[in-house]
Write a protein that holds these residues in place. Sequence first.
Motif, PDB file in Angstrom:
ATOM      1  N   ARG A 157     -16.306  58.117   7.397  1.00 54.21           N
ATOM      2  CA  ARG A 157     -17.423  58.046   6.448  1.00 54.21           C
ATOM      3  C   ARG A 157     -16.987  58.533   5.072  1.00 54.21           C
ATOM      4  N   LYS A 158     -16.189  59.569   5.063  1.00 56.20           N
ATOM      5  CA  LYS A 158     -15.688  60.095   3.792  1.00 56.20           C
ATOM      6  C   LYS A 158     -14.823  59.055   3.075  1.00 56.20           C
ATOM      7  N   GLU A 159     -13.917  58.432   3.821  1.00 50.36           N
ATOM      8  CA  GLU A 159     -12.950  57.500   3.233  1.00 50.36           C
ATOM      9  C   GLU A 159     -13.572  56.170   2.827  1.00 50.36           C
ATOM     10  N   HIS A 160     -14.564  55.711   3.599  1.00 49.03           N
ATOM     11  CA  HIS A 160     -15.124  54.382   3.344  1.00 49.03           C
ATOM     12  C   HIS A 160     -16.470  54.403   2.609  1.00 49.03           C
ATOM     13  N   LEU A 161     -17.048  55.593   2.456  1.00 49.33           N
ATOM     14  CA  LEU A 161     -18.323  55.677   1.738  1.00 49.33           C
ATOM     15  C   LEU A 161     -18.244  56.561   0.492  1.00 49.33           C
ATOM     16  N   ILE A 162     -17.567  57.693   0.574  1.00 45.21           N
ATOM     17  CA  ILE A 162     -17.465  58.583  -0.591  1.00 45.21           C
ATOM     18  C   ILE A 162     -16.361  58.130  -1.548  1.00 45.21           C
ATOM     19  N   PHE A 163     -15.173  57.877  -1.021  1.00 43.05           N
ATOM     20  CA  PHE A 163     -14.035  57.525  -1.882  1.00 43.05           C
ATOM     21  C   PHE A 163     -14.287  56.301  -2.768  1.00 43.05           C
ATOM     22  N   GLU A 240     -26.903  55.311  -5.277  1.00 39.97           N
ATOM     23  CA  GLU A 240     -25.625  55.306  -4.544  1.00 39.97           C
ATOM     24  C   GLU A 240     -25.724  56.172  -3.294  1.00 39.97           C
ATOM     25  N   TRP A 241     -26.404  57.330  -3.404  1.00 37.69           N
ATOM     26  CA  TRP A 241     -26.585  58.163  -2.216  1.00 37.69           C
ATOM     27  C   TRP A 241     -27.461  57.463  -1.177  1.00 37.69           C
ATOM     28  N   GLU A 250     -23.583  53.033  10.567  1.00 43.24           N
ATOM     29  CA  GLU A 250     -22.656  52.017  11.063  1.00 43.24           C
ATOM     30  C   GLU A 250     -21.338  52.635  11.519  1.00 43.24           C
ATOM     31  N   ILE A 251     -20.979  53.777  10.954  1.00 44.96           N
ATOM     32  CA  ILE A 251     -19.727  54.436  11.329  1.00 44.96           C
ATOM     33  C   ILE A 251     -19.963  55.478  12.406  1.00 44.96           C
ATOM     34  N   GLY A 252     -21.078  56.197  12.294  1.00 47.07           N
ATOM     35  CA  GLY A 252     -21.389  57.220  13.293  1.00 47.07           C
ATOM     36  C   GLY A 252     -21.150  58.625  12.755  1.00 47.07           C
ATOM     37  N   PHE A 253     -21.501  59.622  13.580  1.00 50.83           N
ATOM     38  CA  PHE A 253     -21.471  61.010  13.143  1.00 50.83           C
ATOM     39  C   PHE A 253     -20.619  61.859  14.081  1.00 50.83           C
ATOM     40  N   ALA A 327     -19.993  49.724   0.638  1.00 45.60           N
ATOM     41  CA  ALA A 327     -19.302  50.474  -0.415  1.00 45.60           C
ATOM     42  C   ALA A 327     -17.947  49.869  -0.760  1.00 45.60           C
ATOM     43  N   ILE A 328     -17.382  49.046   0.136  1.00 47.06           N
ATOM     44  CA  ILE A 328     -16.065  48.473  -0.163  1.00 47.06           C
ATOM     45  C   ILE A 328     -16.165  47.299  -1.135  1.00 47.06           C
ATOM     46  N   ILE A 329     -17.374  46.743  -1.327  1.00 46.11           N
ATOM     47  CA  ILE A 329     -17.534  45.622  -2.252  1.00 46.11           C
ATOM     48  C   ILE A 329     -17.189  46.093  -3.664  1.00 46.11           C
TER      49      ILE A 329
END
Length: 409
Positions: A157-163, A240-241, A250-253, A327-329
Amino acid sequence: MSEFINNREQQTYKNTERIEILKEIFRDLHNGRNLNEVKAHFDAFIGKVTIEEIAQLQLEFVNEGGMPADELQRLYTQHTDIFKGRIEEDNREKRPEEQPGHPIHTFMLENRELDKLVKTQLQVHLWQFEEEDHAENVFKLLEDINLLLDIDKHFNRKEHLIFPYLENYGIYGPTNNMWRIDDFIRDAIKEVRQTLLHYNGEKKVVLEKLNWVIEEVTAMIYREENILFPMALANFTEDEWVKIAHESDEIGFCLTEPEAVWKPERKALDENAISEGYIKMETGILSLKQLELLLNHLPVDITLIDHEDVVRYFSHGKERIFARTKAIIGRTVQNCHPPRSVHVVEDLLADFKSGKKDSEDFWIKFRDKYVYIRYFAVRDEDGKYVGTLEFTQNIAPIQAIEGEKRILS
């Protein structure tokens, strides 16, 4: 230290000059200077550092490149040690991350669970294993490691949503440095798990690896909460948040779940609205809704990047093989892959752009699936390269087909 730093007394430096001082201090560290001496210079010449300066410093060192993995691990750990207690306080009036369900609130809940797991459970069991490495103590460590594997969701989640959003604001340090350390932690957890599954007296290896994991997971929690999260909170908009919160499911916790559904102060934009317009193509006319449904019902996952390596589209089927978030778009495909695999992406795209290749195939075992991954160079009617199509499919059910089927079931 250089003359530049030694002559600093009684002077006020601009931001760029402070960055140069920081770089000089950390170069001394990289060149083998004693950590305590570097800390002393930091306190004398810098004092407090902002999260913006940390981001810029990390980017500068990333751009210099060429650093071996073990050296990167060592220095990143020392950087964290230096920054502790030296980061300027956050003086924001509003703190949305304190609201249950906000993405940062959930990240920090996970960090509390991770901290508890490694310090009060894994560490205790490791001490017991150190005393006596019999089967019961090996099994306790395996149970802890199986729980710790959940950290992959936190990192993803950090890598694909925050970064991606940080990159939109020109902040690249965490993407390059933190993702590498995440990968080192993932690898170490998986390696020690394999050692424990087939344990044959490798006590020293287990102790060294797990002590390193405990230390690095603890350090990563500090980096996130004192550097990464404040960077994100200082830059991201409420919309954005909202998107990050929406796509987190979609990624999970990791080890816990959000305490509530986050409700921002104002209503977010309706992401589900789709234009009712039509697209005329060479072989038919479809509404945008029909086109989206068509693409999402394909029994494959597809992703399209443009001629500048920017992700422009991915299909959103019911059972995606690899996690994708919106977020990757608009993000370069290189920054959607772990740093250690970027060279493979670069080589493939270079072959497509030069015309050396038109396609490339890979196939891998992934969980319970046998995944066939195909890449195609997309060219216009004149043969000009306009992008790359990624086509991913689980072929395990296809491989299981036998005989013929000629009637309805």
